[in-house]
Design a protein around this motif. Structure first.
Motif, PDB file in Angstrom:
ATOM      1  N   HIS A  46      35.581  -1.308   5.716  1.00 56.70           N
ATOM      2  CA  HIS A  46      34.928  -0.251   4.951  1.00 56.70           C
ATOM      3  C   HIS A  46      35.483   1.126   5.313  1.00 56.70           C
ATOM      4  O   HIS A  46      35.702   1.977   4.437  1.00 56.70           O
ATOM      5  CB  HIS A  46      33.419  -0.294   5.183  1.00 56.70           C
ATOM      6  N   VAL A  47      35.722   1.354   6.602  1.00 57.32           N
ATOM      7  CA  VAL A  47      36.280   2.643   7.027  1.00 57.32           C
ATOM      8  C   VAL A  47      37.677   2.827   6.440  1.00 57.32           C
ATOM      9  O   VAL A  47      38.038   3.931   5.987  1.00 57.32           O
ATOM     10  CB  VAL A  47      36.313   2.750   8.564  1.00 57.32           C
ATOM     11  N   ALA A  48      38.461   1.773   6.421  1.00 57.08           N
ATOM     12  CA  ALA A  48      39.809   1.868   5.850  1.00 57.08           C
ATOM     13  C   ALA A  48      39.750   2.258   4.377  1.00 57.08           C
ATOM     14  O   ALA A  48      40.541   3.081   3.900  1.00 57.08           O
ATOM     15  CB  ALA A  48      40.540   0.530   6.023  1.00 57.08           C
ATOM     16  N   ILE A  49      38.809   1.679   3.634  1.00 56.78           N
ATOM     17  CA  ILE A  49      38.671   2.021   2.221  1.00 56.78           C
ATOM     18  C   ILE A  49      38.173   3.459   2.054  1.00 56.78           C
ATOM     19  O   ILE A  49      38.658   4.211   1.194  1.00 56.78           O
ATOM     20  CB  ILE A  49      37.731   1.023   1.529  1.00 56.78           C
ATOM     21  N   LEU A  50      37.216   3.860   2.887  1.00 57.99           N
ATOM     22  CA  LEU A  50      36.708   5.236   2.816  1.00 57.99           C
ATOM     23  C   LEU A  50      37.812   6.239   3.143  1.00 57.99           C
ATOM     24  O   LEU A  50      37.874   7.325   2.547  1.00 57.99           O
ATOM     25  CB  LEU A  50      35.526   5.403   3.771  1.00 57.99           C
ATOM     26  N   ARG A  51      38.692   5.900   4.062  1.00 51.12           N
ATOM     27  CA  ARG A  51      39.826   6.779   4.378  1.00 51.12           C
ATOM     28  C   ARG A  51      40.825   6.778   3.225  1.00 51.12           C
ATOM     29  O   ARG A  51      41.318   7.831   2.823  1.00 51.12           O
ATOM     30  CB  ARG A  51      40.487   6.322   5.669  1.00 51.12           C
ATOM     31  N   ARG A  52      41.112   5.608   2.686  1.00 52.99           N
ATOM     32  CA  ARG A  52      42.058   5.509   1.576  1.00 52.99           C
ATOM     33  C   ARG A  52      41.598   6.320   0.369  1.00 52.99           C
ATOM     34  O   ARG A  52      42.405   6.994  -0.295  1.00 52.99           O
ATOM     35  CB  ARG A  52      42.216   4.045   1.179  1.00 52.99           C
ATOM     36  N   ASP A  53      40.289   6.266   0.100  1.00 52.13           N
ATOM     37  CA  ASP A  53      39.743   6.949  -1.072  1.00 52.13           C
ATOM     38  C   ASP A  53      39.423   8.421  -0.823  1.00 52.13           C
ATOM     39  O   ASP A  53      38.885   9.091  -1.708  1.00 52.13           O
ATOM     40  CB  ASP A  53      38.485   6.221  -1.551  1.00 52.13           C
ATOM     41  N   GLY A  54      39.729   8.903   0.368  1.00 57.58           N
ATOM     42  CA  GLY A  54      39.566  10.328   0.656  1.00 57.58           C
ATOM     43  C   GLY A  54      38.168  10.759   1.025  1.00 57.58           C
ATOM     44  O   GLY A  54      37.856  11.950   0.969  1.00 57.58           O
ATOM     45  N   TYR A  55      37.318   9.819   1.444  1.00 55.08           N
ATOM     46  CA  TYR A  55      35.957  10.173   1.822  1.00 55.08           C
ATOM     47  C   TYR A  55      35.827  10.515   3.304  1.00 55.08           C
ATOM     48  O   TYR A  55      35.060  11.396   3.682  1.00 55.08           O
ATOM     49  CB  TYR A  55      34.993   9.034   1.487  1.00 55.08           C
ATOM     50  N   LEU A  56      36.560   9.800   4.148  1.00 55.76           N
ATOM     51  CA  LEU A  56      36.468  10.019   5.589  1.00 55.76           C
ATOM     52  C   LEU A  56      37.849  10.244   6.192  1.00 55.76           C
ATOM     53  O   LEU A  56      38.858   9.762   5.666  1.00 55.76           O
ATOM     54  CB  LEU A  56      35.824   8.809   6.291  1.00 55.76           C
ATOM     55  N   SER A  57      37.870  10.968   7.312  1.00 54.85           N
ATOM     56  CA  SER A  57      39.057  11.104   8.151  1.00 54.85           C
ATOM     57  C   SER A  57      38.726  10.533   9.516  1.00 54.85           C
ATOM     58  O   SER A  57      37.555  10.525   9.936  1.00 54.85           O
ATOM     59  CB  SER A  57      39.470  12.568   8.290  1.00 54.85           C
ATOM     60  N   GLU A  58      39.747  10.058  10.222  1.00 52.43           N
ATOM     61  CA  GLU A  58      39.536   9.529  11.569  1.00 52.43           C
ATOM     62  C   GLU A  58      40.597  10.085  12.489  1.00 52.43           C
ATOM     63  O   GLU A  58      41.789  10.053  12.189  1.00 52.43           O
ATOM     64  CB  GLU A  58      39.580   7.995  11.568  1.00 52.43           C
ATOM     65  N   ASP A  59      40.173  10.626  13.625  1.00 50.43           N
ATOM     66  CA  ASP A  59      41.086  11.180  14.609  1.00 50.43           C
ATOM     67  C   ASP A  59      40.645  10.722  15.984  1.00 50.43           C
ATOM     68  O   ASP A  59      39.567  11.091  16.458  1.00 50.43           O
ATOM     69  CB  ASP A  59      41.092  12.713  14.532  1.00 50.43           C
ATOM     70  N   ASP A  60      41.469   9.900  16.615  1.00 56.49           N
ATOM     71  CA  ASP A  60      41.170   9.401  17.951  1.00 56.49           C
ATOM     72  C   ASP A  60      39.799   8.736  18.024  1.00 56.49           C
ATOM     73  O   ASP A  60      39.032   8.942  18.971  1.00 56.49           O
ATOM     74  CB  ASP A  60      41.261  10.543  18.965  1.00 56.49           C
ATOM     75  N   GLY A  61      39.486   7.963  16.998  1.00 54.63           N
ATOM     76  CA  GLY A  61      38.242   7.216  16.989  1.00 54.63           C
ATOM     77  C   GLY A  61      37.022   7.985  16.535  1.00 54.63           C
ATOM     78  O   GLY A  61      35.913   7.440  16.524  1.00 54.63           O
ATOM     79  N   VAL A  62      37.193   9.243  16.129  1.00 57.25           N
ATOM     80  CA  VAL A  62      36.078  10.074  15.663  1.00 57.25           C
ATOM     81  C   VAL A  62      36.165  10.215  14.154  1.00 57.25           C
ATOM     82  O   VAL A  62      37.203  10.606  13.603  1.00 57.25           O
ATOM     83  CB  VAL A  62      36.090  11.461  16.328  1.00 57.25           C
ATOM     84  N   LEU A  63      35.066   9.902  13.468  1.00 61.40           N
ATOM     85  CA  LEU A  63      35.008   9.971  12.013  1.00 61.40           C
ATOM     86  C   LEU A  63      34.398  11.294  11.563  1.00 61.40           C
ATOM     87  O   LEU A  63      33.404  11.758  12.126  1.00 61.40           O
ATOM     88  CB  LEU A  63      34.163   8.819  11.462  1.00 61.40           C
ATOM     89  N   THR A  64      34.994  11.898  10.542  1.00 55.63           N
ATOM     90  CA  THR A  64      34.455  13.099   9.908  1.00 55.63           C
ATOM     91  C   THR A  64      34.627  12.952   8.400  1.00 55.63           C
ATOM     92  O   THR A  64      35.435  12.148   7.925  1.00 55.63           O
ATOM     93  CB  THR A  64      35.188  14.377  10.365  1.00 55.63           C
ATOM     94  N   VAL A  65      33.868  13.747   7.652  1.00 55.43           N
ATOM     95  CA  VAL A  65      34.027  13.770   6.196  1.00 55.43           C
ATOM     96  C   VAL A  65      35.353  14.442   5.863  1.00 55.43           C
ATOM     97  O   VAL A  65      35.693  15.493   6.409  1.00 55.43           O
ATOM     98  CB  VAL A  65      32.852  14.514   5.537  1.00 55.43           C
ATOM     99  N   ALA A  66      36.118  13.830   4.985  1.00 51.42           N
ATOM    100  CA  ALA A  66      37.416  14.380   4.571  1.00 51.42           C
ATOM    101  C   ALA A  66      37.215  15.317   3.397  1.00 51.42           C
ATOM    102  O   ALA A  66      36.623  14.945   2.389  1.00 51.42           O
ATOM    103  CB  ALA A  66      38.361  13.250   4.185  1.00 51.42           C
ATOM    104  N   LEU A  67      37.715  16.544   3.525  1.00 49.06           N
ATOM    105  CA  LEU A  67      37.540  17.540   2.473  1.00 49.06           C
ATOM    106  C   LEU A  67      38.865  18.238   2.199  1.00 49.06           C
ATOM    107  O   LEU A  67      39.636  18.515   3.123  1.00 49.06           O
ATOM    108  CB  LEU A  67      36.498  18.585   2.897  1.00 49.06           C
ATOM    109  N   GLU A  68      39.116  18.525   0.920  1.00 51.12           N
ATOM    110  CA  GLU A  68      40.308  19.281   0.544  1.00 51.12           C
ATOM    111  C   GLU A  68      39.995  20.766   0.703  1.00 51.12           C
ATOM    112  O   GLU A  68      39.365  21.376  -0.153  1.00 51.12           O
ATOM    113  CB  GLU A  68      40.704  18.957  -0.899  1.00 51.12           C
ATOM    114  N   THR A  69      40.432  21.349   1.824  1.00 45.14           N
ATOM    115  CA  THR A  69      40.023  22.713   2.133  1.00 45.14           C
ATOM    116  C   THR A  69      41.185  23.669   2.366  1.00 45.14           C
ATOM    117  O   THR A  69      40.972  24.850   2.593  1.00 45.14           O
ATOM    118  CB  THR A  69      39.128  22.723   3.387  1.00 45.14           C
ATOM    119  N   GLY A  70      42.409  23.177   2.347  1.00 43.87           N
ATOM    120  CA  GLY A  70      43.543  24.067   2.505  1.00 43.87           C
ATOM    121  C   GLY A  70      43.956  24.259   3.953  1.00 43.87           C
ATOM    122  O   GLY A  70      43.359  23.706   4.879  1.00 43.87           O
ATOM    123  N   ALA A  71      44.981  25.068   4.145  1.00 37.57           N
ATOM    124  CA  ALA A  71      45.604  25.230   5.454  1.00 37.57           C
ATOM    125  C   ALA A  71      45.116  26.487   6.164  1.00 37.57           C
ATOM    126  O   ALA A  71      44.340  27.282   5.625  1.00 37.57           O
ATOM    127  CB  ALA A  71      47.117  25.300   5.285  1.00 37.57           C
TER     128      ALA A  71
END
Length: 243
Positions: A46-71
């Motif tokens: 499920h996490v893999a699908i949520l990451r693929r679809d742009g809902y979640l990000s994962e960094d070093d085992g920590v999940l956060t909501v993925a948002l298009e926010t710019g640089a």
């Protein structure tokens, strides 16, 4: 994922995982799995699908909501170097502190309520079926010296509008930080389909009203005696800008 996107998950466990992370801001993946009682294989799927679809990000085992926010954007004046970037969950304490400094003495009541809300929820960014909340910050070194915040209810009749607050610590004003933050916030709002951005301030906050007026905002209404500050009744000035 853009804030204007409707949330479609296709599986109840996927929705539960997203909602848990969205509500808590940044969470260890294993803690999420154990709390929700999802079997390890299904959880990783499920996490893999949520990451693929742009809902979640994962960094070093920590999940956060993925948002298009710019640089990040870097700026330099004669007096200060600063960076404007999307806020992160770890900025929460710094943002609350900055808002409360700017809002002291009743100068920025709406922003003060925002600080109370995020401090109580312990979650900075939100995107669910009821509301969306986004922050950008101005950083000098590791310190939050300013912010812009946008909040939008996910209601069809109000889906084209967002409320904005913006502020900079007194000692950093006069360097264009507030203007850059405001521009970044409005660019984000426009790119996410909002057509109108608004905010309110006590009439005694002449600096904020002048700042917004100088950037093309217009006064839409004045509510007399709406606030009571230090025992005195104060009008509310309601301002907005079309995108």
């Amino acid at each position: 994922m853009e804030f204007s996107e409707k949330l479609e998950f296709g599986h109840d466990d996927r929705r539960r995982i997203y909602e848990y992370v969205e509500r808590h801001g940044a969470v260890d993946a294993e803690d999420v799995r154990e709390t929700l009682h999802v079997d390890p294989g299904g959880f990783r799927h499920h996490v893999a699908i949520l990451r693929r679809d742009g809902y979640l990000s994962e960094d070093d085992g920590v999940l956060t909501v993925a948002l298009e926010t710019g640089a990040e954007e870097e700026y330099e004046t004669d007096d200060v170097e600063f960076t404007i970037r999307p806020a992160r969950q770890e900025d929460l304490t710094g943002i609350v502190g900055a808002i409360r400094q700017v809002a002291e003495q009743g100068r920025y009541i709406v922003a003060e309520s925002v600080a109370d809300e995020i401090d109580h929820q312990e979650t900075l960014l939100r995107h669910n079926e009821l509301e969306s909340r986004m922050f950008f910050v101005a950083m000098v070194g590791e310190d939050v010296v300013g912010w812009v915040h946008l909040h939008a209810p996910e209601l069809d009749k109000l889906s084209h509008t967002a409320e904005l607050t913006v502020g900079v610590l007194d000692e950093y004003q006069g360097n264009g930080i507030g203007s850059h933050l405001l521009e970044r916030g409005l660019e984000w709002a426009a790119s996410n389909g909002y057509e109108k951005v608004y905010q309110s301030a006590p009439s005694t906050n002449e600096r904020a009203i002048e700042f917004l007026s100088d950037h093309g905002w217009e006064t839409e209404a004045v509510r007399e005696n709406h606030y009571k500050i230090d025992g005195e009744y104060v009008d509310e000035v309601m301002m907005a800008v079309e995108l």
